[in-house]
Write an enzyme that holds these catalytic residues in place. Structure first.
Site, PDB file in Angstrom:
ATOM      1  N   HIS A  99       1.050  -1.235  -0.124  1.00 22.86           N
ATOM      2  CA  HIS A  99       0.015  -0.093  -0.075  1.00 22.86           C
ATOM      3  C   HIS A  99       0.835   1.148  -0.117  1.00 22.86           C
ATOM      4  O   HIS A  99       2.029   1.110   0.523  1.00 22.86           O
ATOM      5  CB  HIS A  99      -0.993  -0.125   1.174  1.00 22.86           C
ATOM      6  CG  HIS A  99      -2.129   1.079   1.121  1.00 22.86           C
ATOM      7  ND1 HIS A  99      -1.613   2.311   1.441  1.00 22.86           N
ATOM      8  CD2 HIS A  99      -3.231   0.919   0.901  1.00 22.86           C
ATOM      9  CE1 HIS A  99      -2.867   3.205   1.444  1.00 22.86           C
ATOM     10  NE2 HIS A  99      -3.833   2.140   0.922  1.00 22.86           N
ATOM     11  N   GLU A 148      -3.813   2.213  -7.364  1.00 19.99           N
ATOM     12  CA  GLU A 148      -4.355   3.291  -6.346  1.00 19.99           C
ATOM     13  C   GLU A 148      -3.546   4.672  -6.786  1.00 19.99           C
ATOM     14  O   GLU A 148      -2.384   4.741  -6.044  1.00 19.99           O
ATOM     15  CB  GLU A 148      -4.383   2.965  -4.917  1.00 19.99           C
ATOM     16  CG  GLU A 148      -5.144   1.979  -4.285  1.00 19.99           C
ATOM     17  CD  GLU A 148      -5.329   1.935  -2.860  1.00 19.99           C
ATOM     18  OE1 GLU A 148      -6.493   2.202  -2.641  1.00 19.99           O
ATOM     19  OE2 GLU A 148      -4.486   1.718  -2.152  1.00 19.99           O
TER      20      GLU A 148
HETATM   21  P1  PGA Z   1      -9.508   6.295   0.640  1.00 19.09           P
HETATM   22  O1  PGA Z   1      -8.245   5.271   0.584  1.00 19.09           O
HETATM   23  O2  PGA Z   1     -10.579   5.305  -0.057  1.00 19.09           O
HETATM   24  O3  PGA Z   1      -9.762   6.898   1.869  1.00 19.09           O
HETATM   25  O4  PGA Z   1      -8.969   7.053  -0.510  1.00 19.09           O
HETATM   26  C1  PGA Z   1      -8.227   4.094  -0.329  1.00 19.09           C
HETATM   27  C2  PGA Z   1      -6.762   3.313   0.094  1.00 19.09           C
HETATM   28  O5  PGA Z   1      -5.565   3.790   0.349  1.00 19.09           O
HETATM   29  O6  PGA Z   1      -6.743   2.062   0.147  1.00 19.09           O
END
Ligand code: PGA
Length: 225
Positions: A99, A148
């Site tokens: 992540h 992401e």
């Molecule tokens: P968020 O986070 O939905 O708060 O943007 C997503 C993540 O970091 O997995």
């Protein structure tokens, strides 16, 4: 085909008591809903809340899988503070690896992430490997990829669904693994992403903390399936 995922990533939030309140609410709501067969809910809470959540999910036969937010790159031994894959496999079936917050705040390197992925896979845990662009390297040991874009995480500025879909398509073609999108997904936009051709699941942070909002997402995704 692997199931599409709705992943809730709680990050460093919720005490055991807060987790209990959340799961009780979600449990009641899920009992009124027919979840499509190809959708899997994956809850990635803090380690401390995993035993309570696991007991609750098993007892109530809830259609929720548990995931870890991180996994040690090492096996068992003298690694103070680490939680290894063999310990986690008693509690989870999924693990997030790489992540962007692990990369940014804990300086996790590609090499460490490859070891984490291997440790998890050897323990039978499915890895959701997080990356932030179409050219990123993904461990062979990963089962899913999560795309992401960093600017979209926690900002309320979710990426345009078509743009996200095109990055997910590139990653899918390169790695032949299903790709989820994450970054400011909530109950108002989740169906837009799930409706695209190449987004095979969602990774939700902030909006998953509120049980009611999370249930609205489950409902939105279920009703469009
Ligand atoms: P968020 O986070 O939905 O708060 O943007 C997503 C993540 O970091 O997995």
């Amino acid at each position: 085909m692997l199931p599409r995922l709705l992943v809730a990533n709680w990050k460093s939030n919720k005490t055991i008591e807060e987790a209990r309140v959340w799961i009780e609410f979600v449990s009641q709501h899920l009992s009124t809903l027919r979840l499509p067969d190809d959708i899997r809910i994956v809850l990635c809470p803090p380690f401390t809340t995993l035993p309570l959540l696991k007991d609750y999910i098993v007892r109530e036969h809830l259609p929720i899988a548990l995931g870890a937010q991180d996994v040690s790159p090492f096996g068992k031994g003298a690694y103070t503070g680490e939680v290894n894959a063999d310990m986690l496999k008693e509690l989870v079936t999924f693990a997030l690896v790489g992540h962007s917050e692990r990369r940014k705040y804990f300086q996790e390197t590609e090499e460490e992430l490859a070891f984490e992925s291997l440790q998890a896979r050897e323990a039978g845990i499915s890895v959701i490997y997080c990356v932030d662009n179409a050219d990123a390297v993904v461990s062979d040991a990963a089962e899913y990829i999560a795309y992401e874009p960093v600017a979209a995480i926690g900002s309320g500025q979710s990426e345009d669904p078509q743009k996200a879909n095109s990055v997910c398509e590139t990653l899918y073609k390169r790695y032949d693994k299903p790709v989820c999108y994450g970054g400011s997904v909530d109950e108002t936009n989740c169906a837009l992403y799930m409706n695209t051709a190449c987004i095979h699941g969602l990774l939700v942070g902030g909006a998953s903390l509120d049980a009611e909002r999370f249930c609205s997402m489950v409902e939105a995704i279920s009703s469009q399936a």
